[in-house]
Design an enzyme around this catalytic site. Structure first.
Site, PDB file in Angstrom:
ATOM      1  N   TYR A 130       0.849  -1.173   0.000  1.00  0.00           N
ATOM      2  CA  TYR A 130       0.000   0.000   0.000  1.00  0.00           C
ATOM      3  C   TYR A 130       0.896   1.238   0.000  1.00  0.00           C
ATOM      4  O   TYR A 130       1.796   1.357   0.832  1.00  0.00           O
ATOM      5  CB  TYR A 130      -0.920   0.020   1.230  1.00  0.00           C
ATOM      6  CG  TYR A 130      -1.917   1.133   1.092  1.00  0.00           C
ATOM      7  CD1 TYR A 130      -3.097   0.933   0.387  1.00  0.00           C
ATOM      8  CD2 TYR A 130      -1.657   2.400   1.595  1.00  0.00           C
ATOM      9  CE1 TYR A 130      -3.996   1.966   0.201  1.00  0.00           C
ATOM     10  CE2 TYR A 130      -2.542   3.439   1.405  1.00  0.00           C
ATOM     11  CZ  TYR A 130      -3.716   3.212   0.706  1.00  0.00           C
ATOM     12  OH  TYR A 130      -4.593   4.239   0.507  1.00  0.00           O
ATOM     13  N   GLN A 191     -10.696   0.149   0.762  1.00  0.00           N
ATOM     14  CA  GLN A 191     -11.138  -0.655  -0.395  1.00  0.00           C
ATOM     15  C   GLN A 191      -9.952  -1.321  -1.098  1.00  0.00           C
ATOM     16  O   GLN A 191     -10.071  -2.435  -1.615  1.00  0.00           O
ATOM     17  CB  GLN A 191     -11.988   0.185  -1.358  1.00  0.00           C
ATOM     18  CG  GLN A 191     -11.306   1.393  -1.976  1.00  0.00           C
ATOM     19  CD  GLN A 191     -11.390   2.653  -1.103  1.00  0.00           C
ATOM     20  OE1 GLN A 191     -11.519   2.582   0.122  1.00  0.00           O
ATOM     21  NE2 GLN A 191     -11.306   3.816  -1.734  1.00  0.00           N
ATOM     22  N   ASN A 214      -3.452   5.649   6.183  1.00  0.00           N
ATOM     23  CA  ASN A 214      -4.221   6.422   7.179  1.00  0.00           C
ATOM     24  C   ASN A 214      -5.032   5.492   8.083  1.00  0.00           C
ATOM     25  O   ASN A 214      -4.872   4.268   8.042  1.00  0.00           O
ATOM     26  CB  ASN A 214      -5.109   7.450   6.466  1.00  0.00           C
ATOM     27  CG  ASN A 214      -6.170   6.775   5.582  1.00  0.00           C
ATOM     28  OD1 ASN A 214      -6.437   5.587   5.719  1.00  0.00           O
ATOM     29  ND2 ASN A 214      -6.764   7.547   4.692  1.00  0.00           N
ATOM     30  N   SER A 237       5.675   8.765  13.468  1.00  0.00           N
ATOM     31  CA  SER A 237       7.103   8.493  13.521  1.00  0.00           C
ATOM     32  C   SER A 237       7.773   9.220  14.694  1.00  0.00           C
ATOM     33  O   SER A 237       7.226  10.178  15.243  1.00  0.00           O
ATOM     34  CB  SER A 237       7.705   8.960  12.198  1.00  0.00           C
ATOM     35  OG  SER A 237       8.982   8.436  12.001  1.00  0.00           O
ATOM     36  N   GLN A 259      12.502  14.879  11.819  1.00  0.00           N
ATOM     37  CA  GLN A 259      11.430  14.029  12.310  1.00  0.00           C
ATOM     38  C   GLN A 259      10.129  14.814  12.409  1.00  0.00           C
ATOM     39  O   GLN A 259       9.071  14.367  11.963  1.00  0.00           O
ATOM     40  CB  GLN A 259      11.817  13.479  13.688  1.00  0.00           C
ATOM     41  CG  GLN A 259      10.950  12.332  14.118  1.00  0.00           C
ATOM     42  CD  GLN A 259      11.063  11.191  13.130  1.00  0.00           C
ATOM     43  OE1 GLN A 259      12.135  10.758  12.778  1.00  0.00           O
ATOM     44  NE2 GLN A 259       9.933  10.733  12.644  1.00  0.00           N
ATOM     45  N   GLU A 327      11.628   4.359  17.624  1.00  0.00           N
ATOM     46  CA  GLU A 327      11.695   3.889  16.238  1.00  0.00           C
ATOM     47  C   GLU A 327      13.101   4.167  15.679  1.00  0.00           C
ATOM     48  O   GLU A 327      13.744   3.283  15.148  1.00  0.00           O
ATOM     49  CB  GLU A 327      10.635   4.636  15.424  1.00  0.00           C
ATOM     50  CG  GLU A 327      10.578   4.241  13.963  1.00  0.00           C
ATOM     51  CD  GLU A 327       9.679   5.170  13.166  1.00  0.00           C
ATOM     52  OE1 GLU A 327       9.279   6.242  13.674  1.00  0.00           O
ATOM     53  OE2 GLU A 327       9.403   4.835  11.992  1.00  0.00           O
ATOM     54  N   ASP A 361      16.752   7.093   6.020  1.00  0.00           N
ATOM     55  CA  ASP A 361      15.457   7.193   5.340  1.00  0.00           C
ATOM     56  C   ASP A 361      15.575   6.881   3.858  1.00  0.00           C
ATOM     57  O   ASP A 361      14.597   6.494   3.212  1.00  0.00           O
ATOM     58  CB  ASP A 361      14.891   8.610   5.486  1.00  0.00           C
ATOM     59  CG  ASP A 361      14.371   8.856   6.900  1.00  0.00           C
ATOM     60  OD1 ASP A 361      14.111   7.865   7.606  1.00  0.00           O
ATOM     61  OD2 ASP A 361      14.228  10.031   7.286  1.00  0.00           O
TER      62      ASP A 361
END
Lengths: 437, 437
Positions: A130, A191, A214, A237, A259, A327, A361
């Site tokens: 996704y 969906q 989301n 995050s 961040q 994290e 990242d």
């Protein structure tokens, strides 16, 4: 201004506990809506996807245009400037090199009883990624999700990504191509998750769904968990920085803001043994905030969730870091390596002042999909293991069955499972008869 | 009678699809009740646990008696006959030996850019095992859950187990002791899961919850997922046997019944290229059913969910096995090893006629907590990895940052994340100034 804490203050324990447990996201209760969306997709397939995409993404699709065509992807890729393409290619190559090392080995051995034991890893057949639309549509995340799947050996790899108003980030399509994604569907939300889990006329179901999204996407992933595998439910995050006073306050200010600029609910925390250095970093953050494009978001995150914690020594810092289970953890201190070894709960550690989280990242190599909201206590960042599963293997020889079969019979009897015991004793009876005969 | 299918029959595809997707469990909608139970435990802690245990388990507890005392466990262990103790000890030793080989290695390397990369594994600090009460209270499951946790290095390991009417299986307590469990609480149901996830005055919260349970336990695990880690949502158990006509029909009948006797919703399927052999096995099942203690349960499972499928050749058998993605797969055929290699989706494979699944349930060594309901497509049996998490490590050198930093800047800019880019460029500016100076 962020929150200033000091382990010396009498109120510290409560303030820190509050910082740790404070909810940074509202729990939109979307579960009922998501349940309905899933039921619609299961019942009406493509037609439901097309209606929902028209309604929420203002985009008219047909079964034929649910997926981007090769020509559309070619065109989007051609749009990407050479510098961006080269950077994405470097990132893809480094991510592939790092994740290739994660491939686990099959094992097979014979133990002292004569039993042949082992296990074998294999890839899931199909995975769906996704990719959020709009602001959070990050090509780097496409690489971070898709490359481990390809390294693992996933055969069919598809993306679902909403394209509100038909707009799409060409870098996302280029990243999908570089990572070896087979098909990109312009469908988003709950969906899309339903389509990936249950399939429609056009979208074949997959076995594993990964990627952020989301509240609707998160709720849908939670609902389909079990029918398919999912990665994790990602929260806002966060970064924790442990730093001594020898650092440039401006560098750390930028790391905290990197961040904070993601999201107003992101969290940036600095822990330092030097209160004066902490104030210097806070001042640098304010200076940088003034000119930052995303100052509204970064400022809100820093003001509402940021914190600077002064500790008496590194022991305290390590203990707090383990409670936060961040994290991302940056360690900018002379003893960075030693401190890194003592922090047990963290998704990713960036060691030394020359390793800003932003390297991780994009181009460092390790995955940037990492456990949030203290879940590094029990979970790991995305890896090739998320797209593999293990089959255990066992083969008894006559000697092995004679050696360990009687214990199995005893335990089966004690658990009241007669057929279990008989399935062993019938074989032992034959083996014993053969030995006797 | 089970269902007889033949790939040659015109209706086969539909019949097989129905066998695959048919629900074997009713979806008791317990979610609302579970949500309330969790809220009660969060709000009122021990008091809520004590009230619920009095109501549902007819057992009066106090905070002091929530956990079994050392004396109670000593007494229970002393009750266990020597043969059962020896069998449990053998099982524990073999499970420990198998799982010890699963410990993954830490890695650290320097790549061509000069970047130091790697990862490190660490154990979750605390884990909680759910052990069902009543008929399904299996000491073997205690070993299968607790030993991998201990091998992984979990520091605090506790069990929650309901003891309806105060009754407890002494073998469960002995298994807990052999596996090194620290504390056993006599609390069950969704309230036990809530206590493990959120903690009460007496029960400290854990980071990971594993173990099977009824619909309430499963719903509670799904709800607390994210707050803590969970293993999987276990469904009814199943076995698939691939067998040629050279086998003893009675052995395979017992293997099918060993699965069926677990639960009326268990499923046993035989696939064979020899229709006559299939009928012989079915006849052997009927003969064995007549005398089996648990014939009501096993008979219902076999009648309602059992199937014997005749195939034209092993290719068809392998393809069907991969679609079923069975929890347990027995392969009793001359070419067993070759067939095992071709089945990609299975929780555990038992190779050869001398390896009944019951061996794997108790003393083989591999874990018996395995993915059910086709989830072997994307998940694995329980292992030490379920009690470990991985922290990725990265450390840039000046050379590495100069080599890959610019690509990070480019990608940060393309994603509109200015502070990300600045956090890299501020460092590169200093490095470049130092080189120039």
């Amino acid at each position: 201004m962020p929150q200033f804490l000091d382990t010396n203050d009498p109120g510290f324990a409560d303030e820190f506990a509050d910082l740790l447990t404070r909810k940074r996201e509202s729990d939109a209760d979307v579960d009922a809506a998501v349940q309905e969306i899933i039921a619609e997709v299961v019942a009406r397939g493509d037609a439901a996807l097309i209606e929902m995409t028209a309604r929420w993404d203002r985009l008219e699709l047909t079964p034929e245009t649910l997926a981007f065509s090769k020509a559309e992807i070619d065109a989007a890729c051609a749009e990407v400037p050479a510098a961006e393409r080269a950077a994405l290619e470097l990132a893809a190559e480094r991510i592939r090199a790092y994740h290739s090392r994660q491939m686990p080995e099959d094992r097979r051995w014979t133990d002292l009883s004569g039993a042949e034991l082992g296990w074998r890893w294999s890839a899931v057949s199909a995975a769906g990624l996704y990719v959020p639309g709009g602001l959070a549509s990050y090509p780097s995340s496409v690489l971070m999700n898709a490359i481990p799947a390809r390294v693992a050996g996933v055969e069919r790899l598809v993306i679902c990504a909403p394209t509100p108003g038909g707009r799409v980030n060409p870098l996302v399509l280029l990243a999908a191509r570089l990572a070896g994604v087979d098909t990109v569907y312009r469908v988003g939300g709950a969906q899309a998750v339903a389509a990936l889990a249950f399939g429609t006329e056009t979208i074949e179901p997959v076995d594993k769904i990964t990627g952020p999204g989301n509240a609707f996407v998160a709720a849908a992933k939670r609902r389909v968990f079990g029918k398919v595998g999912i990665d994790m439910i990602a929260g806002p995050s966060e970064v924790l920085i442990l730093a001594d006073a020898a650092n440039d306050p401006d560098w750390l200010a930028l790391d905290l803001l990197a961040q904070a600029e993601h999201d107003a609910s992101a969290q940036s925390i600095l822990i330092t043994p030097d209160a004066g250095f902490g104030r210097a970093v806070a001042a640098a953050v304010e200076r940088r905030l003034e000119t930052l494009e995303r100052r509204a978001i970064a400022g809100a995150s820093w003001r509402d969730h940021g914190a600077i914690v002064t500790v008496a020594d590194w022991d305290e810092a390590v203990a707090l870091a383990n409670r936060i289970a961040p994290e991302h953890l940056e360690i900018c201190a002379a003893e960075a390596e030693a401190l890194a070894e003592r922090v047990r709960h963290a998704g990713a550690i960036f060691i030394g002042a020359l390793t800003p989280e932003a390297i991780g990242d994009y181009v460092g190599g390790p995955n940037h999909v990492l456990p949030t909201a203290r879940s590094a206590r029990f979970s790991s960042g995305l890896s090739v293991l998320d797209f593999l599963k293990r089959t255990t293997l066992a083969r008894m020889t006559p000697a092995a069955l004679r050696a360990i079969g009687p214990a199995a019979e005893t335990l089966a009897r004690s658990e009241g499972l007669e057929a279990h015991g008989l399935s062993v004793s019938a074989r032992l009876a034959r083996l014993n008869a053969e030995m006797a005969g």
